[in-house]
Motif scaffolding. Structure first.
Motif, PDB file in Angstrom:
ATOM      1  N   PHE A 108      37.495  18.423 -40.386  1.00  0.00           N
ATOM      2  CA  PHE A 108      36.653  18.727 -39.225  1.00  0.00           C
ATOM      3  C   PHE A 108      37.513  18.857 -37.965  1.00  0.00           C
ATOM      4  O   PHE A 108      37.336  19.781 -37.168  1.00  0.00           O
ATOM      5  N   LYS A 109      38.424  17.918 -37.791  1.00  0.00           N
ATOM      6  CA  LYS A 109      39.277  17.938 -36.598  1.00  0.00           C
ATOM      7  C   LYS A 109      40.096  19.219 -36.533  1.00  0.00           C
ATOM      8  O   LYS A 109      40.247  19.821 -35.467  1.00  0.00           O
ATOM      9  N   ARG A 110      40.612  19.651 -37.676  1.00  0.00           N
ATOM     10  CA  ARG A 110      41.414  20.879 -37.699  1.00  0.00           C
ATOM     11  C   ARG A 110      40.560  22.095 -37.329  1.00  0.00           C
ATOM     12  O   ARG A 110      40.995  22.965 -36.559  1.00  0.00           O
ATOM     13  N   VAL A 111      39.342  22.142 -37.868  1.00  0.00           N
ATOM     14  CA  VAL A 111      38.460  23.279 -37.582  1.00  0.00           C
ATOM     15  C   VAL A 111      38.095  23.311 -36.099  1.00  0.00           C
ATOM     16  O   VAL A 111      38.110  24.376 -35.460  1.00  0.00           O
ATOM     17  N   ILE A 112      37.763  22.161 -35.544  1.00  0.00           N
ATOM     18  CA  ILE A 112      37.405  22.096 -34.119  1.00  0.00           C
ATOM     19  C   ILE A 112      38.577  22.542 -33.261  1.00  0.00           C
ATOM     20  O   ILE A 112      38.412  23.299 -32.294  1.00  0.00           O
ATOM     21  N   LYS A 113      39.773  22.080 -33.611  1.00  0.00           N
ATOM     22  CA  LYS A 113      40.967  22.462 -32.850  1.00  0.00           C
ATOM     23  C   LYS A 113      41.197  23.968 -32.941  1.00  0.00           C
ATOM     24  O   LYS A 113      41.518  24.625 -31.937  1.00  0.00           O
ATOM     25  N   GLU A 137      37.802  15.174 -29.939  1.00  0.00           N
ATOM     26  CA  GLU A 137      37.162  13.904 -30.309  1.00  0.00           C
ATOM     27  C   GLU A 137      35.677  13.919 -29.950  1.00  0.00           C
ATOM     28  O   GLU A 137      34.835  13.462 -30.733  1.00  0.00           O
ATOM     29  N   MET A 138      35.353  14.444 -28.775  1.00  0.00           N
ATOM     30  CA  MET A 138      33.959  14.509 -28.337  1.00  0.00           C
ATOM     31  C   MET A 138      33.129  15.389 -29.272  1.00  0.00           C
ATOM     32  O   MET A 138      32.045  14.990 -29.726  1.00  0.00           O
ATOM     33  N   ILE A 139      33.620  16.597 -29.562  1.00  0.00           N
ATOM     34  CA  ILE A 139      32.885  17.506 -30.438  1.00  0.00           C
ATOM     35  C   ILE A 139      32.740  16.895 -31.829  1.00  0.00           C
ATOM     36  O   ILE A 139      31.675  17.007 -32.466  1.00  0.00           O
ATOM     37  N   LEU A 140      33.774  16.231 -32.313  1.00  0.00           N
ATOM     38  CA  LEU A 140      33.714  15.590 -33.626  1.00  0.00           C
ATOM     39  C   LEU A 140      32.625  14.519 -33.663  1.00  0.00           C
ATOM     40  O   LEU A 140      31.756  14.526 -34.551  1.00  0.00           O
ATOM     41  N   HIS A 141      32.659  13.591 -32.714  1.00  0.00           N
ATOM     42  CA  HIS A 141      31.685  12.498 -32.711  1.00  0.00           C
ATOM     43  C   HIS A 141      30.258  13.019 -32.530  1.00  0.00           C
ATOM     44  O   HIS A 141      29.338  12.573 -33.227  1.00  0.00           O
ATOM     45  N   ASP A 142      30.081  13.956 -31.606  1.00  0.00           N
ATOM     46  CA  ASP A 142      28.738  14.477 -31.349  1.00  0.00           C
ATOM     47  C   ASP A 142      28.211  15.262 -32.550  1.00  0.00           C
ATOM     48  O   ASP A 142      27.031  15.154 -32.912  1.00  0.00           O
ATOM     49  N   SER A 143      29.075  16.049 -33.173  1.00  0.00           N
ATOM     50  CA  SER A 143      28.656  16.871 -34.311  1.00  0.00           C
ATOM     51  C   SER A 143      28.297  16.011 -35.516  1.00  0.00           C
ATOM     52  O   SER A 143      27.257  16.223 -36.157  1.00  0.00           O
ATOM     53  N   VAL A 144      29.151  15.049 -35.830  1.00  0.00           N
ATOM     54  CA  VAL A 144      28.876  14.184 -36.978  1.00  0.00           C
ATOM     55  C   VAL A 144      27.625  13.342 -36.719  1.00  0.00           C
ATOM     56  O   VAL A 144      26.843  13.081 -37.639  1.00  0.00           O
ATOM     57  N   PHE A 145      27.416  12.948 -35.471  1.00  0.00           N
ATOM     58  CA  PHE A 145      26.186  12.221 -35.138  1.00  0.00           C
ATOM     59  C   PHE A 145      24.960  13.069 -35.480  1.00  0.00           C
ATOM     60  O   PHE A 145      24.001  12.587 -36.098  1.00  0.00           O
ATOM     61  N   ILE A 146      24.985  14.338 -35.078  1.00  0.00           N
ATOM     62  CA  ILE A 146      23.855  15.230 -35.352  1.00  0.00           C
ATOM     63  C   ILE A 146      23.639  15.373 -36.852  1.00  0.00           C
ATOM     64  O   ILE A 146      22.511  15.269 -37.350  1.00  0.00           O
ATOM     65  N   LEU A 147      24.714  15.608 -37.592  1.00  0.00           N
ATOM     66  CA  LEU A 147      24.594  15.779 -39.043  1.00  0.00           C
ATOM     67  C   LEU A 147      24.066  14.515 -39.704  1.00  0.00           C
ATOM     68  O   LEU A 147      23.116  14.571 -40.497  1.00  0.00           O
ATOM     69  N   GLU A 148      24.661  13.379 -39.396  1.00  0.00           N
ATOM     70  CA  GLU A 148      24.265  12.131 -40.048  1.00  0.00           C
ATOM     71  C   GLU A 148      22.817  11.780 -39.714  1.00  0.00           C
ATOM     72  O   GLU A 148      22.058  11.324 -40.580  1.00  0.00           O
ATOM     73  N   GLN A 186      23.717  20.687 -25.590  1.00  0.00           N
ATOM     74  CA  GLN A 186      23.920  21.497 -26.786  1.00  0.00           C
ATOM     75  C   GLN A 186      25.390  21.632 -27.178  1.00  0.00           C
ATOM     76  O   GLN A 186      26.285  21.595 -26.333  1.00  0.00           O
ATOM     77  N   ILE A 187      25.577  21.809 -28.485  1.00  0.00           N
ATOM     78  CA  ILE A 187      26.850  22.242 -29.061  1.00  0.00           C
ATOM     79  C   ILE A 187      26.565  23.581 -29.739  1.00  0.00           C
ATOM     80  O   ILE A 187      25.518  23.732 -30.381  1.00  0.00           O
ATOM     81  N   PRO A 188      27.439  24.571 -29.598  1.00  0.00           N
ATOM     82  CA  PRO A 188      27.160  25.867 -30.242  1.00  0.00           C
ATOM     83  C   PRO A 188      26.941  25.711 -31.739  1.00  0.00           C
ATOM     84  O   PRO A 188      27.684  25.002 -32.420  1.00  0.00           O
ATOM     85  N   PHE A 189      25.908  26.382 -32.232  1.00  0.00           N
ATOM     86  CA  PHE A 189      25.508  26.189 -33.625  1.00  0.00           C
ATOM     87  C   PHE A 189      26.563  26.692 -34.598  1.00  0.00           C
ATOM     88  O   PHE A 189      26.681  26.171 -35.713  1.00  0.00           O
ATOM     89  N   PHE A 190      27.347  27.678 -34.193  1.00  0.00           N
ATOM     90  CA  PHE A 190      28.319  28.242 -35.124  1.00  0.00           C
ATOM     91  C   PHE A 190      29.303  27.179 -35.605  1.00  0.00           C
ATOM     92  O   PHE A 190      29.706  27.181 -36.779  1.00  0.00           O
ATOM     93  N   ILE A 191      29.701  26.264 -34.714  1.00  0.00           N
ATOM     94  CA  ILE A 191      30.685  25.260 -35.120  1.00  0.00           C
ATOM     95  C   ILE A 191      30.031  24.208 -36.012  1.00  0.00           C
ATOM     96  O   ILE A 191      30.664  23.686 -36.940  1.00  0.00           O
ATOM     97  N   LEU A 192      28.759  23.903 -35.774  1.00  0.00           N
ATOM     98  CA  LEU A 192      28.052  22.968 -36.652  1.00  0.00           C
ATOM     99  C   LEU A 192      27.942  23.547 -38.061  1.00  0.00           C
ATOM    100  O   LEU A 192      28.163  22.846 -39.055  1.00  0.00           O
ATOM    101  N   GLU A 193      27.599  24.825 -38.146  1.00  0.00           N
ATOM    102  CA  GLU A 193      27.522  25.485 -39.454  1.00  0.00           C
ATOM    103  C   GLU A 193      28.881  25.505 -40.142  1.00  0.00           C
ATOM    104  O   GLU A 193      28.990  25.229 -41.342  1.00  0.00           O
TER     105      GLU A 193
END
Length: 351
Positions: A108-113, A137-148, A186-193
């Protein structure tokens, strides 16, 4: 130059230093997430303000403020923010316990970077003041929070407590859901997908798009299979998709005034309620004005205001939801108008 205070270090810098709130200009086609204009915010500031969870960079300074307030319980809102920042860490740790979880998180970290520039370009405001390590780190924590959160909410209702307050206490889950649809949150949906499609398909045999549609209970709605830029955009999309394509091809004159519902009724116009509460399609034929039911509950104002803010910023020439609300505003001028539309079934009020 006047000095500015850096939020993290507390040191003074010149005005040229990146700071929160400064627009990225010119914008690109990637831009889709905005801070609500003050002309809209000041009418109902709470409608745009997260109550519990802060998502994305537009509220990063609030996250820092909450972290600095640790131990101070006099500001209940900051305490809630702080609790949710801690809960994000809990969810990340829980996600890491899944099979290959640690390796997946590293991925996940690599993809976000790799997509950092595209993610940043999704916001009207510059996020340059958030350095890359903190941003990732912010995008990682926020994204995983949404998924979980979505994964935990997607299972059948538990018959006993799980130990997770967001699952055990329905009012907290409802509050999180409200926060997740706010335009600024919001976080852009493309990165969540991109992050979660492989993971979700293994865990639930679904795509993240399908998980999202199920979470927001849009499974049977027209437009649920359409692409969207983020969750606020999804809420708009399922409404706009109720309007047939040919309606967009016609030219309409702007409407600046109209008789109210009570006066139209007195003039012989009939009202008919259309069952789909997500529809924004209004038709008039043979003396009958067909209007979708409007469900006036606690969430309606928040939802509609954030969709309208998105339209003002991103869809100014296709503001179909805003136009529909303006039409209702023309119809409703007095309590008699409200009573009439409730009687006809056009407005359904939940206390």
């Amino acid at each position: 130059m006047d000095p500015l205070l850096d939020l993290e270090s507390g040191t003074n810098h010149e005005l040229s230093k990146p700071v929160p709130g400064v627009w990225r200009v010119p914008t690109t086609d990637l831009c889709c997430i905005y801070r609500v204009p003050n002309c809209l915010r000041r009418v109902s500031p709470e409608s745009y303000t997260p109550q519990s969870v802060l998502i994305g960079p537009l509220h990063y300074s609030l996250k820092l403020q909450a972290l600095k307030s640790r131990g101070d319980i006099t500001n209940a809102r900051l305490v809630d923010y702080l609790n949710m920042e801690e809960h994000k860490k809990f969810y990340l740790a829980e996600f890491a316990k899944r099979p290959e979880g640690k390796n997946i998180i590293d991925g996940f970290k690599r993809v976000i970077k790799e997509d950092e520039a595209v993610i940043r370009a999704s916001y009207l405001e510059s996020t340059a003041w958030i350095k890359t390590p903190k941003f990732v780190e912010m995008i990682l924590h926020d994204s995983v929070f949404i998924l979980e959160f979505m994964l935990r909410r997607s299972v059948e209702a538990a018959t006993e407590k799980t130990g997770d307050p967001l699952i055990d206490e329905p009012c907290l889950a409802q509050e999180i859901n409200r926060d997740l649809i706010l335009l600024e949150n919001q976080i852009p949906f493309f990165i969540l997908e991109k992050l979660f499609d492989p993971t979700v398909s293994k865990l639930r045999e679904k795509t993240f798009h399908q998980l999202t549609i199920k979470h927001f209970e849009f499974q049977d709605e027209k437009g649920s299979d359409a692409k969207f830029r983020h969750f606020t955009d999804l809420l708009r999309r399922v409404r706009v998709e109720t309007v047939p394509d040919h309606a967009f091809e016609r030219c309409y004159e702007s409407m600046y005034q109209m008789y109210s519902a009570d006066k139209l009724d007195g003039g012989g116009i009939k009202f008919e309620a259309v069952e789909n509460p997500l529809s924004v399609l209004v038709t008039f034929e043979k003396g009958v004005l067909k209007i979708p039911k409007f469900l006036a509950d606690d969430d309606a104002e928040i939802t509609i205001r954030n969709i309208m803010a998105l339209e003002q910023c991103h869809y100014p020439f296709n503001s179909h939801v805003s136009d529909y609300i303006m039409f209702l505003d023309f119809l409703i001028d007095t309590k008699e108008d409200v009573s009439l539309l409730v009687e006809k079934g056009n407005i359904f009020i939940l206390n």
